[in-house]
Design a protein around this motif. Sequence first.
Motif, PDB file in Angstrom:
ATOM      1  N   ARG A  61      -0.691  -0.658 -11.984  1.00 21.64           N
ATOM      2  CA  ARG A  61      -2.106  -0.375 -11.722  1.00 21.64           C
ATOM      3  C   ARG A  61      -2.960  -1.633 -11.873  1.00 21.64           C
ATOM      4  N   LYS A  62      -2.599  -2.463 -12.846  1.00 22.92           N
ATOM      5  CA  LYS A  62      -3.341  -3.710 -13.033  1.00 22.92           C
ATOM      6  C   LYS A  62      -3.140  -4.645 -11.834  1.00 22.92           C
ATOM      7  N   LEU A  63      -1.898  -4.726 -11.360  1.00 22.09           N
ATOM      8  CA  LEU A  63      -1.626  -5.547 -10.178  1.00 22.09           C
ATOM      9  C   LEU A  63      -2.419  -5.038  -8.972  1.00 22.09           C
ATOM     10  N   HIS A  64      -2.476  -3.738  -8.824  1.00 21.49           N
ATOM     11  CA  HIS A  64      -3.196  -3.162  -7.687  1.00 21.49           C
ATOM     12  C   HIS A  64      -4.684  -3.466  -7.762  1.00 21.49           C
ATOM     13  N   PHE A  99      -0.553 -11.144  -5.532  1.00 17.80           N
ATOM     14  CA  PHE A  99      -0.638  -9.905  -6.293  1.00 17.80           C
ATOM     15  C   PHE A  99      -0.014  -8.743  -5.520  1.00 17.80           C
ATOM     16  N   ARG A 100      -0.260  -8.693  -4.206  1.00 15.84           N
ATOM     17  CA  ARG A 100       0.306  -7.595  -3.409  1.00 15.84           C
ATOM     18  C   ARG A 100       1.822  -7.688  -3.320  1.00 15.84           C
ATOM     19  N   ALA A 101       2.335  -8.906  -3.229  1.00 18.74           N
ATOM     20  CA  ALA A 101       3.795  -9.065  -3.192  1.00 18.74           C
ATOM     21  C   ALA A 101       4.427  -8.611  -4.496  1.00 18.74           C
ATOM     22  N   LEU A 102       3.810  -8.990  -5.606  1.00 16.85           N
ATOM     23  CA  LEU A 102       4.337  -8.553  -6.907  1.00 16.85           C
ATOM     24  C   LEU A 102       4.134  -7.057  -7.106  1.00 16.85           C
ATOM     25  N   GLU A 103       3.058  -6.544  -6.547  1.00 16.45           N
ATOM     26  CA  GLU A 103       2.837  -5.089  -6.583  1.00 16.45           C
ATOM     27  C   GLU A 103       3.963  -4.357  -5.852  1.00 16.45           C
ATOM     28  N   LEU A 104       4.354  -4.890  -4.720  1.00 14.61           N
ATOM     29  CA  LEU A 104       5.476  -4.312  -3.975  1.00 14.61           C
ATOM     30  C   LEU A 104       6.769  -4.409  -4.778  1.00 14.61           C
ATOM     31  N   LEU A 105       6.987  -5.563  -5.420  1.00 13.55           N
ATOM     32  CA  LEU A 105       8.180  -5.745  -6.249  1.00 13.55           C
ATOM     33  C   LEU A 105       8.223  -4.725  -7.379  1.00 13.55           C
ATOM     34  N   TYR A 106       7.118  -4.567  -8.055  1.00 17.12           N
ATOM     35  CA  TYR A 106       7.049  -3.616  -9.160  1.00 17.12           C
ATOM     36  C   TYR A 106       7.263  -2.187  -8.670  1.00 17.12           C
ATOM     37  N   PRO A 143       1.383 -11.503 -19.689  1.00 12.38           N
ATOM     38  CA  PRO A 143       0.108 -12.234 -19.494  1.00 12.38           C
ATOM     39  C   PRO A 143      -0.856 -11.539 -18.548  1.00 12.38           C
ATOM     40  N   LEU A 144      -0.315 -10.776 -17.619  1.00 17.14           N
ATOM     41  CA  LEU A 144      -1.193 -10.086 -16.680  1.00 17.14           C
ATOM     42  C   LEU A 144      -2.021  -9.028 -17.398  1.00 17.14           C
ATOM     43  N   LEU A 145      -1.376  -8.322 -18.329  1.00 21.68           N
ATOM     44  CA  LEU A 145      -2.093  -7.273 -19.062  1.00 21.68           C
ATOM     45  C   LEU A 145      -3.054  -7.860 -20.087  1.00 21.68           C
ATOM     46  N   GLN A 146      -2.685  -9.021 -20.645  1.00 20.43           N
ATOM     47  CA  GLN A 146      -3.490  -9.592 -21.724  1.00 20.43           C
ATOM     48  C   GLN A 146      -4.571 -10.545 -21.214  1.00 20.43           C
ATOM     49  N   GLU A 147      -4.204 -11.421 -20.267  1.00 20.85           N
ATOM     50  CA  GLU A 147      -5.118 -12.461 -19.824  1.00 20.85           C
ATOM     51  C   GLU A 147      -5.541 -12.333 -18.364  1.00 20.85           C
ATOM     52  N   LYS A 148      -5.044 -11.275 -17.691  1.00 22.16           N
ATOM     53  CA  LYS A 148      -5.374 -11.025 -16.278  1.00 22.16           C
ATOM     54  C   LYS A 148      -5.006 -12.212 -15.376  1.00 22.16           C
ATOM     55  N   LYS A 149      -3.847 -12.811 -15.651  1.00 19.72           N
ATOM     56  CA  LYS A 149      -3.357 -13.880 -14.772  1.00 19.72           C
ATOM     57  C   LYS A 149      -1.875 -13.691 -14.538  1.00 19.72           C
ATOM     58  N   LEU A 150      -1.394 -14.279 -13.448  1.00 19.82           N
ATOM     59  CA  LEU A 150       0.000 -14.118 -13.077  1.00 19.82           C
ATOM     60  C   LEU A 150       0.903 -14.913 -14.005  1.00 19.82           C
ATOM     61  N   PRO A 151       2.126 -14.422 -14.260  1.00 19.77           N
ATOM     62  CA  PRO A 151       3.072 -15.164 -15.105  1.00 19.77           C
ATOM     63  C   PRO A 151       3.532 -16.439 -14.406  1.00 19.77           C
ATOM     64  N   GLN A 152       3.908 -17.446 -15.199  1.00 21.40           N
ATOM     65  CA  GLN A 152       4.350 -18.735 -14.656  1.00 21.40           C
ATOM     66  C   GLN A 152       5.864 -18.909 -14.720  1.00 21.40           C
ATOM     67  N   ASP A 153       6.575 -17.946 -15.269  1.00 23.27           N
ATOM     68  CA  ASP A 153       8.027 -18.041 -15.404  1.00 23.27           C
ATOM     69  C   ASP A 153       8.689 -17.694 -14.073  1.00 23.27           C
ATOM     70  N   SER A 154       8.802 -18.714 -13.201  1.00 23.74           N
ATOM     71  CA  SER A 154       9.392 -18.459 -11.888  1.00 23.74           C
ATOM     72  C   SER A 154      10.899 -18.301 -11.957  1.00 23.74           C
ATOM     73  N   TYR A 203       0.830  -1.203   0.000  1.00 16.16           N
ATOM     74  CA  TYR A 203       0.000   0.000   0.000  1.00 16.16           C
ATOM     75  C   TYR A 203       0.865   1.255   0.000  1.00 16.16           C
ATOM     76  N   PHE A 204       1.853   1.288   0.891  1.00 15.35           N
ATOM     77  CA  PHE A 204       2.706   2.478   0.988  1.00 15.35           C
ATOM     78  C   PHE A 204       3.575   2.640  -0.252  1.00 15.35           C
ATOM     79  N   ALA A 205       4.120   1.529  -0.748  1.00 19.12           N
ATOM     80  CA  ALA A 205       4.963   1.618  -1.936  1.00 19.12           C
ATOM     81  C   ALA A 205       4.140   2.062  -3.148  1.00 19.12           C
ATOM     82  N   TYR A 206       2.936   1.513  -3.286  1.00 19.34           N
ATOM     83  CA  TYR A 206       2.088   1.899  -4.410  1.00 19.34           C
ATOM     84  C   TYR A 206       1.670   3.362  -4.323  1.00 19.34           C
ATOM     85  N   GLU A 207       1.283   3.803  -3.129  1.00 23.18           N
ATOM     86  CA  GLU A 207       0.880   5.202  -2.956  1.00 23.18           C
ATOM     87  C   GLU A 207       2.056   6.138  -3.225  1.00 23.18           C
TER      88      GLU A 207
END
Length: 983
Positions: free
Chosen positions: A589-592, A606-613, A640-651, A548-552
């Motif tokens: 914004r999509k992650l949020h 999603f929140r963890a990746l939001e923080l990463l981004y 894939p998140l922007l196109q299919e609204k799902k998380l990437p699988q490339d760990s 939340y703080f990082a995104y804001e």
Amino acid sequence: MSKKRRREKVAVDTQLVEVYEDLANVDENVRLKAAQTLLTNFVAEGKATGEQLNEIVRRLLRGLCSGRKAARLGFSVALTELLAELLGPDRRDVAGFQNVLELIDTLKKQSEVSGNVSGQEERDHQFGRLFGAESIIKSGILFQPSIGLEAWASILDIVHDLAKKKPWLKEECGFILFNSVQILKGKDPKYAQLIIDKLQANGFSETPQGLAIWIGAQAEFPSIDFPQGVWHHQDPLNRKERSKLARILMEAPAVNLPRNGNESEVVTKGAWTTKLQFAWDVILAELLDIGPQGLQKNTKPAKRIRFAEFWEKCIDNTLFAASSSQERKYSGFLLFQRTIPTVPVQSLPAVFTKNLMRCLTNQLASSERYLHRTAGKSIEAVLARARSNPNTRATILEALLDPVNGDINFDKVTKTKTIESLTSRLNDPAFEQVIEVYEKLILRPGIEDEKAAASRRQSAADQLVSAVRSIQHHPTEDILAKSECLINIRRITALLAKYAYFDVDNADEGRGIKAIPKISRESREMFRTRISSCLSSLVAKPVGEPSYFAYELICNIHGREENVDHPNAVLDADENVRSVLEKAWQTLRKLHSQSNLHPDEEARKFRALELLYSLTILQVHNEEADAVGILVELNQSFKPLLQEKKLPQDSGTLIEILLSFIAKPSQLFRRLAQQVFRACASQLDDTALQSLIKILETKESLLGQSQMFDQVDEDGLAGSASDVEEVDLAKIGSRSSSAEEESDEELSNIDAADSDGNGDELAALNAKLANIVGTRPGNEDIDAEDSSSSDEEMTDEQMFELNGSLENIFREHKKATSKKTEKKDAKENIVNFKLRVLDLLEIYVKQEHGNGLGLSLSLPILTLIRTTTSPLVSRKACEVMREYARLCKGDGVPQIEDIDFVFGLLEAVHAEAMKEGSNAHASACSQASLLLVRVLVARDREYLRRVVKIYGATQESSLFDSSCRVKTSFFTDWLNWCTSARK
């Protein structure tokens, strides 16, 4: 012979004696009950004759002269009520009872001191007379129309005589007269006029007590005639009376005052006491308009001294002056403590004046100072006011941090936690005012020197970071308070970002205040570092979601960049970088939005990746060299998140990015990596785990460092090796204090080995120098005969050759020393990196111990325990293996389809156990082996037969193969397990 006269028995009323005894009791309730008993049983109408009542009055007056602790309090209350009933407005005539004038004469006689008495007894009688006069005044019997001014004048004379004869009674006498003015409210002004006349006649007009009485009379009876020539416009608080007012309140030495034209009378000052005179309260109440009078002042406001002027002239420049005595400074602190709780907010800054602040900081700085405890109580009063009225917190803070009178490092100078206490309540709605105070300090640090200004700005930023960290120690359960806390944290990070990423030197938007001096690049870097500190603290112990703080924060930065009116972003980025940032902003914004739509478990990812981004974008604004490359990889992975609204699988890509983060010396990015890893651990595949295993297999040397970071650079995910060389052992926050001590011990051992090596190198260097110069080292050169030629016999060509040879030797020595330091730094970097990877693996085994992929970690961890040169790495790896084995029991055992893989791994573990290693290595091998056995047994108990054969082969090797170094404990653990499994 005459007979002796028989003594007559005296009639003693035992009940009355008990009443007198109870009137002196220390318990207030007992005293009041005794007074009520006296009035109802002995003074009530018809129950006593005039002679008996006169005797009671005499007994009460004698009781006032008693030396017992509570006697004066009890007897004065009883006397006051008795006189009010017998001689008051509703008086009842009792034959033979004395009148008012006779009562005053009785008071004088009963309190008169005669003969040779002790000093204490004399003081008791003086106090008794004063309390008796006060009781007569409070009873109101002097102010009846039927009573003339003679009795009132007589009482005033008694009080003034006591004040003149006994300086230590002057304060009490003045207080009685001041209260008399309040009692006279609504009565004939002639009584108040007589008070003023007597005050002037006895020379008490220009005393602290006279000031208070004058002000009180002026407020209650503005129509009476005040003596001319004493005060300008008859007002002691007139602006022109500042100097005189200050002198009187300080109680200057005694002066001779004329009396009756011929005689002169000395009015002495009262003895200094540890309590404030009541005159201060009266004056302050009048100036602040908070006093008991509440009446309209009879002077024009323009002519009366203001509170700020009074405080500076009469308190700051007198009581707190550098030349003032300790007693006066003590009185000043008492006055400060008295004023702080009641002074209005608008007048509060006037209290923190220059001399007061200097004295306060000096006394707080050392416990050896004379007034240290009193200064500490003053600070407690300040903090109490801030707690009781949060709206005063910003005002107090601004005064303490003021560049002129205060100090930005107030806590450090005074060795207190005053500023920390004032800034530790982020759940306070008024905290926004505190942030505004710090913004002023950042813009105007109060000094023009750039280095000094940068230091003050850093102190201000540090205090804001401390405020963010303090929320961990003051958690709040209230939803409203928690929301206020979140808002204030966001305000703090936004303020720091404003001066870290934007140029506000021309004018601060919305405030019109220029930054003087200009905010330097170094200060901007400092603000960026403090932002990282805030986020690091929030990630470690979050108040809310760290994302939340990082995104804001990123939203705030992006909004300022988009603001056409203030295009002042510091980041100088080309079109390609801008394009990368814009794509990243869309993904963020999509992650949020997705984090708010999915269930809790999925939303956590999603929140963890939001923080990463968010933090990666922040790194781009910090102008980190590798940040843009990481952001490109993230944008590519999150298509894939922007196109299919799902998380990437490339760990695998995600792990490489996290590895690049933990390679940084920042606690924030290490904690970020751990949080993202924790959220995405369930999605890791074998490729991602192999990336972690490669780090564990890296040699702890310069070659290993080169291989590791060259490989990372080829992937374009981390900086050069030099970026990681900045990692310092002291900055690893995830270790415990004991681990840090062990790490320091390990480094000291390395340094000791280096010093031994340096000794050998120094000996070799001396030998080379001796060979060239022609000398012998040490005592050999002293004891040897000088058979060689001296320096004077050498030619210029020989000297030139000698200089060249010396230069070559020192150049080679410098290269060798530099190479050694480089090797040492490389080892530290690899050790730190492995420790951080082990932190990630510990997270993985705790969360995913039921995942069969985790079994592949066993052998690399065992190999690491055996091969590492760092005891700290070995111990951490043992902890991970022990935790893994502990969790994989019962329902926690992973289910594996590929049994051959498990048996192959078990054989490899046994082969590892046969190698030379420590006891910790043998224990870890045993734990890993039994873990694999439990996996096999969980699948089919028949697999135990094959396991027994593997253990048998290992035991056979230990008997017949001399190279086998397996420990006995390895088989002991196996037998113990077999015993428990059979049961």
